[in-house]
Motif scaffolding. Structure first.
Motif, PDB file in Angstrom:
ATOM      1  N   HIS A  35      46.018  43.174  42.862  1.00 22.04           N
ATOM      2  CA  HIS A  35      44.794  42.429  42.562  1.00 22.04           C
ATOM      3  C   HIS A  35      43.610  43.030  43.311  1.00 22.04           C
ATOM      4  N   SER A  36      42.442  42.991  42.671  1.00 21.00           N
ATOM      5  CA  SER A  36      41.198  43.350  43.347  1.00 21.00           C
ATOM      6  C   SER A  36      40.283  42.131  43.305  1.00 21.00           C
ATOM      7  N   ILE A  37      39.254  42.143  44.101  1.00 23.58           N
ATOM      8  CA  ILE A  37      38.341  41.001  44.117  1.00 23.58           C
ATOM      9  C   ILE A  37      37.494  40.999  42.854  1.00 23.58           C
ATOM     10  N   LYS A  38      36.828  42.087  42.609  1.00 26.07           N
ATOM     11  CA  LYS A  38      35.968  42.246  41.430  1.00 26.07           C
ATOM     12  C   LYS A  38      36.234  43.620  40.839  1.00 26.07           C
ATOM     13  N   GLY A  39      35.597  43.900  39.740  1.00 21.79           N
ATOM     14  CA  GLY A  39      35.704  45.232  39.169  1.00 21.79           C
ATOM     15  C   GLY A  39      36.795  45.307  38.136  1.00 21.79           C
ATOM     16  N   PRO A  40      37.300  46.496  37.909  1.00 20.65           N
ATOM     17  CA  PRO A  40      38.305  46.651  36.857  1.00 20.65           C
ATOM     18  C   PRO A  40      39.631  46.013  37.250  1.00 20.65           C
ATOM     19  N   LYS A  41      40.299  45.473  36.253  1.00 20.10           N
ATOM     20  CA  LYS A  41      41.621  44.878  36.457  1.00 20.10           C
ATOM     21  C   LYS A  41      42.589  45.982  36.848  1.00 20.10           C
ATOM     22  N   THR A  42      43.471  45.692  37.791  1.00 19.82           N
ATOM     23  CA  THR A  42      44.526  46.640  38.150  1.00 19.82           C
ATOM     24  C   THR A  42      45.802  46.132  37.488  1.00 19.82           C
ATOM     25  N   VAL A  43      46.835  45.869  38.224  1.00 22.31           N
ATOM     26  CA  VAL A  43      48.082  45.353  37.655  1.00 22.31           C
ATOM     27  C   VAL A  43      47.911  43.888  37.248  1.00 22.31           C
ATOM     28  N   GLY A  44      47.354  43.103  38.158  1.00 25.47           N
ATOM     29  CA  GLY A  44      47.113  41.686  37.898  1.00 25.47           C
ATOM     30  C   GLY A  44      45.630  41.417  37.733  1.00 25.47           C
ATOM     31  N   PRO A  45      45.285  40.170  37.466  1.00 23.57           N
ATOM     32  CA  PRO A  45      43.869  39.832  37.271  1.00 23.57           C
ATOM     33  C   PRO A  45      43.075  39.972  38.569  1.00 23.57           C
ATOM     34  N   THR A  46      41.770  40.165  38.422  1.00 27.38           N
ATOM     35  CA  THR A  46      40.914  40.185  39.601  1.00 27.38           C
ATOM     36  C   THR A  46      40.791  38.762  40.136  1.00 27.38           C
ATOM     37  N   TYR A  47      40.498  38.644  41.387  1.00 26.95           N
ATOM     38  CA  TYR A  47      40.349  37.311  41.982  1.00 26.95           C
ATOM     39  C   TYR A  47      39.180  36.554  41.366  1.00 26.95           C
ATOM     40  N   ILE A  48      38.117  37.260  41.021  1.00 19.64           N
ATOM     41  CA  ILE A  48      36.976  36.578  40.402  1.00 19.64           C
ATOM     42  C   ILE A  48      37.361  36.030  39.030  1.00 19.64           C
ATOM     43  N   ASP A  49      38.208  36.740  38.288  1.00 20.32           N
ATOM     44  CA  ASP A  49      38.686  36.228  36.999  1.00 20.32           C
ATOM     45  C   ASP A  49      39.557  34.989  37.178  1.00 20.32           C
ATOM     46  N   VAL A  50      40.374  34.991  38.215  1.00 17.38           N
ATOM     47  CA  VAL A  50      41.202  33.815  38.515  1.00 17.38           C
ATOM     48  C   VAL A  50      40.298  32.633  38.845  1.00 17.38           C
ATOM     49  N   ALA A  51      39.307  32.858  39.697  1.00 17.22           N
ATOM     50  CA  ALA A  51      38.385  31.784  40.085  1.00 17.22           C
ATOM     51  C   ALA A  51      37.651  31.219  38.871  1.00 17.22           C
ATOM     52  N   LYS A  53      38.634  31.340  35.649  1.00 14.98           N
ATOM     53  CA  LYS A  53      39.573  30.702  34.723  1.00 14.98           C
ATOM     54  C   LYS A  53      39.916  29.274  35.154  1.00 14.98           C
ATOM     55  N   TYR A  54      40.071  29.080  36.455  1.00 16.93           N
ATOM     56  CA  TYR A  54      40.535  27.791  36.947  1.00 16.93           C
ATOM     57  C   TYR A  54      39.437  26.917  37.550  1.00 16.93           C
ATOM     58  N   ALA A  55      38.202  27.343  37.460  1.00 15.61           N
ATOM     59  CA  ALA A  55      37.088  26.584  38.049  1.00 15.61           C
ATOM     60  C   ALA A  55      37.071  25.145  37.524  1.00 15.61           C
ATOM     61  N   GLY A  56      37.014  24.201  38.434  1.00 12.90           N
ATOM     62  CA  GLY A  56      36.876  22.792  38.080  1.00 12.90           C
ATOM     63  C   GLY A  56      38.138  22.101  37.624  1.00 12.90           C
ATOM     64  N   LYS A  69      54.049  31.447  45.389  1.00  6.34           N
ATOM     65  CA  LYS A  69      55.342  31.380  46.077  1.00  6.34           C
ATOM     66  C   LYS A  69      56.500  31.759  45.155  1.00  6.34           C
ATOM     67  N   LYS A  70      56.490  31.254  43.907  1.00  2.60           N
ATOM     68  CA  LYS A  70      57.625  31.435  43.000  1.00  2.60           C
ATOM     69  C   LYS A  70      57.465  32.589  42.014  1.00  2.60           C
ATOM     70  N   GLY A  71      56.241  33.082  41.843  1.00  2.00           N
ATOM     71  CA  GLY A  71      55.987  34.119  40.863  1.00  2.00           C
ATOM     72  C   GLY A  71      55.807  33.502  39.479  1.00  2.00           C
ATOM     73  N   GLY A  72      55.602  34.320  38.490  1.00  2.00           N
ATOM     74  CA  GLY A  72      55.423  33.796  37.143  1.00  2.00           C
ATOM     75  C   GLY A  72      55.069  34.901  36.169  1.00  2.00           C
ATOM     76  N   SER A  73      54.901  34.501  34.911  1.00  2.00           N
ATOM     77  CA  SER A  73      54.531  35.482  33.894  1.00  2.00           C
ATOM     78  C   SER A  73      53.935  34.781  32.687  1.00  2.00           C
ATOM     79  N   GLY A  74      53.245  35.587  31.870  1.00  2.00           N
ATOM     80  CA  GLY A  74      52.736  35.107  30.602  1.00  2.00           C
ATOM     81  C   GLY A  74      51.323  34.580  30.602  1.00  2.00           C
ATOM     82  N   VAL A  75      50.769  34.264  31.752  1.00  2.00           N
ATOM     83  CA  VAL A  75      49.417  33.707  31.800  1.00  2.00           C
ATOM     84  C   VAL A  75      48.370  34.805  31.666  1.00  2.00           C
ATOM     85  N   TRP A  76      48.613  35.941  32.294  1.00  2.00           N
ATOM     86  CA  TRP A  76      47.637  37.033  32.332  1.00  2.00           C
ATOM     87  C   TRP A  76      48.130  38.270  31.605  1.00  2.00           C
TER      88      TRP A  76
END
Length: 103
Positions: A35-51, A53-56, A69-76
């Motif tokens: 993950h990166s904070i901003k900029g191009p997506k690497t393997v996972g979403p950027t932190y700003i994209d996460v923020a 997506k889930y704002a509010g 903690k558990k991991g996951g898949s399919g959202v991104w």
């Protein structure tokens, strides 16, 4: 007397505060490998994209803590997020809170 009260207050705050959440904490646990904070997506979403997506959303912090903690898949996309069971709960909560605060 004021110095005793002040010192006690500082000790209480220091004991109650989770680990300092920041880019350094993300580096400590190798989150930045995917993950990166901003900029191009690497393997996972950027932190700003996460923020964004889930704002509010209610109760999202608890859900994201569980996901970290558990991991996951399919959202991104197709690439699954590996579980992180060895990261202390306080650090995971601090990271999630920090990520959600990124603007």
């Amino acid at each position: 007397m004021k110095s005793v009260i002040f010192s006690t207050a500082l000790l209480v705050l220091a004991a109650a505060m989770p680990a300092q959440a920041s880019e350094e904490l993300a580096k400590k646990y190798a989150c930045v490998a995917c993950h990166s904070i901003k900029g191009p997506k690497t393997v996972g979403p950027t932190y700003i994209d996460v923020a964004k997506k889930y704002a509010g959303q209610k109760d999202i912090e608890a859900k994201l803590v569980d996901k970290v903690k558990k991991g996951g898949s399919g959202v991104w996309g197709q690439v699954p997020m590996a579980p992180n069971p060895n990261v202390p709960d306080a650090d995971v909560r601090a990271l999630v809170t920090w990520i959600l605060s990124i603007k």
